[in-house]
Design an enzyme around this catalytic site. Structure first.
Site, PDB file in Angstrom:
ATOM      1  N   LEU A  11       4.103   3.060  -6.675  1.00 19.12           N
ATOM      2  CA  LEU A  11       3.893   2.650  -5.283  1.00 19.12           C
ATOM      3  C   LEU A  11       3.786   1.130  -5.188  1.00 19.12           C
ATOM      4  O   LEU A  11       2.943   0.518  -5.845  1.00 19.12           O
ATOM      5  CB  LEU A  11       2.621   3.297  -4.721  1.00 19.12           C
ATOM      6  CG  LEU A  11       2.546   4.823  -4.797  1.00 19.12           C
ATOM      7  CD1 LEU A  11       1.348   5.326  -3.986  1.00 19.12           C
ATOM      8  CD2 LEU A  11       3.832   5.472  -4.309  1.00 19.12           C
ATOM      9  N   ALA A  12       4.653   0.561  -4.373  1.00 20.03           N
ATOM     10  CA  ALA A  12       4.688  -0.902  -4.293  1.00 20.03           C
ATOM     11  C   ALA A  12       4.991  -1.379  -2.883  1.00 20.03           C
ATOM     12  O   ALA A  12       5.521  -2.466  -2.690  1.00 20.03           O
ATOM     13  CB  ALA A  12       5.739  -1.421  -5.271  1.00 20.03           C
ATOM     14  N   ALA A  13       4.666  -0.548  -1.890  1.00 22.02           N
ATOM     15  CA  ALA A  13       5.016  -0.913  -0.517  1.00 22.02           C
ATOM     16  C   ALA A  13       3.965  -1.781   0.164  1.00 22.02           C
ATOM     17  O   ALA A  13       4.214  -2.360   1.217  1.00 22.02           O
ATOM     18  CB  ALA A  13       5.256   0.346   0.298  1.00 22.02           C
ATOM     19  N   ARG A  18      -4.334  -9.743   1.238  1.00 22.59           N
ATOM     20  CA  ARG A  18      -5.391 -10.616   0.707  1.00 22.59           C
ATOM     21  C   ARG A  18      -4.887 -11.661  -0.288  1.00 22.59           C
ATOM     22  O   ARG A  18      -5.610 -12.581  -0.651  1.00 22.59           O
ATOM     23  CB  ARG A  18      -6.492  -9.755   0.070  1.00 22.59           C
ATOM     24  CG  ARG A  18      -7.424  -9.176   1.107  1.00 22.59           C
ATOM     25  CD  ARG A  18      -8.374  -8.168   0.520  1.00 22.59           C
ATOM     26  NE  ARG A  18      -7.698  -6.922   0.175  1.00 22.59           N
ATOM     27  CZ  ARG A  18      -8.266  -5.929  -0.500  1.00 22.59           C
ATOM     28  NH1 ARG A  18      -9.506  -6.039  -0.905  1.00 22.59           N
ATOM     29  NH2 ARG A  18      -7.595  -4.828  -0.759  1.00 22.59           N
ATOM     30  N   ALA A 366      13.727 -41.906 -34.926  1.00 18.87           N
ATOM     31  CA  ALA A 366      12.821 -42.009 -33.777  1.00 18.87           C
ATOM     32  C   ALA A 366      13.536 -42.606 -32.573  1.00 18.87           C
ATOM     33  O   ALA A 366      14.310 -43.548 -32.707  1.00 18.87           O
ATOM     34  CB  ALA A 366      11.626 -42.884 -34.148  1.00 18.87           C
TER      35      ALA A 366
END
Ligand code: UD1
Ligand code: CA
Length: 451
Positions: A11-13, A18, A366
């Site tokens: 579930l990611a709806a 917040r 270098a």
């Protein structure tokens, strides 16, 4: 691992209000991988053969991400957000194809391990019809409480619907639930919304299953693993827990971390046994380090491969495409990008080596800079084996230096240098004997005349 077939629904709806973010909550990252990616990865390892992800209607970027991370997963859109049971039913077409187990997981609970998912499935395999993953916590506020009687889970009570006594329960719902395939759809469709939030609660499946005489149990996971993310502070807490997990895994595999709390990993960092990592090292995504290599303090690596016995840092930066062979040296204040180093090649101080190849045992002095970009296009610098590039040289790409080349210090190299050649790319030095004294006397005389 079980041979039972399994449909997992993530579930990611939820919008994740917040988080105060334009990004859907499950796209925020832990260890450089979006939250939902962690859940998909754990499911892959737990052997779920079918995966469905429920997204919101306004989240096309999430669907694209899911396709990239798990090409075989199917996305379903929950048009109105009417609760967790309603969300699961958005994947009804997937539920209609029977499987032995149905698992429901939340996309905002990224630290769940394949072992814990397996524990839920074992519950089903052993004959339970519904299994809930619970955890013990000192601070149960906001979670659904697991009400257990005589070893059976009788109900899950949401915070807002719980009585005074029920709120004191510290055994909580992680959100992960397993249901046998043959009962899943009918249980979910029996759920109503007669509660404080007027939502369809997935957790009501527990009481309905009990009314039907089914076997309902809870299994217990750790609080760290089941922590969900609703705020930025919880995201940071989860990141910290994930980093600790990665540090311990690296040490278990035989790496030495001299100050584990100061080493930061990506989800895919691969360190072989006998790698030593000094203090304050950051691994971005895509890093592999082979055995016997040492990553010295304050180095930053991403998209890089470090060969056996090589030493990187202190204060080195390896960017994507840096491929170091065995026994190489990349020292302080050296940046390497999209460049390969043959075995034993060295660039020890203050250099930028980009879009280049450096042959085995070559030594870059270098301050050497590969000028790889003309403001429009990137060009390559190729340096053969056993070559020596003197300090403070500028290699203007595209340019090739053969094997055994010697470039004198301070050169600007714009043309190719053939095998075994010595190249000077600087003005010749002029020495005028006694002239410094003459100059000093003239300047002093000019000063005296003024004052
Ligand atoms: C939920 C559980 C609670 C549990 C807690 C664990 C229910 C009713 N409550 O509460 O028992 O202790 O998780 O963290 O299941 N989602 C949708 N569509 C919706 C609503 C939610 O996809 O309409 C998704 C969210 O994106 C999220 C997950 O479901 O990934 C959980 O929803 P959330 O609102 O965070 O549930 P909690 O109130 O935390
Ligand atoms: Ca939540």
């Amino acid at each position: 691992m079980t041979t039972r077939s399994c449909l997992s629904i993530v579930l990611a709806a939820g919008l994740g209000t917040r988080m105060k973010s334009d990004l859907p909550k499950v796209m925020h990252e832990i260890g450089g991988l979006p939250l939902v990616g962690h859940v998909l990865k754990a499911l892959g390892r737990a052997g779920s053969d079918r995966i469905s992800v429920v997204t919101g209607p306004d989240m096309p970027e999430l669907a694209t991400l899911v396709r990239d991370l798990a090409p075989h997963a199917r996305c379903y859109v929950q048009t109105d957000r009417l609760g967790t049971a309603h969300a699961v039913l958005a994947a009804k077409p997937a539920l209609e194809i029977k499987s032995d187990d149905v698992l429901v997981l939340f996309g905002d609970t990224p630290l769940v391990t394949p072992e814990t998912i397996a524990k839920v499935r074992q519950g089903l395999e052993r004959g339970a019809d519904l299994v809930v993953l619970g955890f013990q916590t000192r601070n149960p506020f906001g979670y659904g409480r697991l009400l257990v009687e005589n070893g059976r889970l009788v109900a899950i009570r949401e915070e807002k619907d719980a009585s005074e006594a029920e709120r004191k329960v510290t055994y909580c719902n992680s959100g992960i639930m397993g249901i046998t395939g043959k009962h899943a759809l009918s249980l979910l469709e029996a759920i109503g919304n007669d509660n404080a939030k007027k939502e369809y609660y997935l957790t009501d499946a527990v009481e309905i299953a009990n009314e039907r005489g089914l076997t309902v149990v809870a299994v217990t996971g750790s609080e760290t693993e089941t922590q969900g993310i609703n705020t930025r502070a919880q995201l940071a807490a989860c990141e910290a827990a994930f980093q600790n997990r990665m540090r311990h895994a690296a040490m278990d595999e035989g790496c030495s971390l001299l100050a584990p709390q100061t080493v930061f990993f990506s989800h895919d960092t691969k360190l072989d046994a006998d790698v030593i990592v000094e203090q304050n090292v950051v691994f971005g995504p895509g890093v592999k380090v082979s055995s016997g290599a040492r990553i010295r303090a304050f180095s930053h690596l991403e998209g890089a491969t470090v060969g056996t016995g090589s030493v990187v840092g202190p204060y080195a930066r390896l960017r994507p495409g840096a491929v170091l062979g065995s026994d190489t040296r990349v020292g302080n204040f050296v940046e390497v990008k999209n460049a390969t180093f043959g075995p034993g090649a060295k660039v020890n101080h203050l250099s930028y080596i980009g879009d280049a190849s450096v042959g085995s045992k070559s030594n870059i002095g270098a301050g050497t800079i590969t000028c790889n970009y003309d403001g429009y296009l990137k060009h390559r610098t190729e340096i053969g084996a056993n070559s020596f590039v003197g300090s403070n040289s500028t290699l203007v790409a595209p340019v090739k230096l053969g094997n055994g080349v010697f470039v004198s210090a301070g050169s600007v190299i714009t043309d190719n240098v053939s095998k075994d050649s010595l190249a000077f790319g600087r003005a010749r030095q002029v020495v005028k004997e006694g002239k410094a004294k003459v100059l000093r006397e003239r300047l002093q005389a000019e000063k005296d005349a003024k004052y």
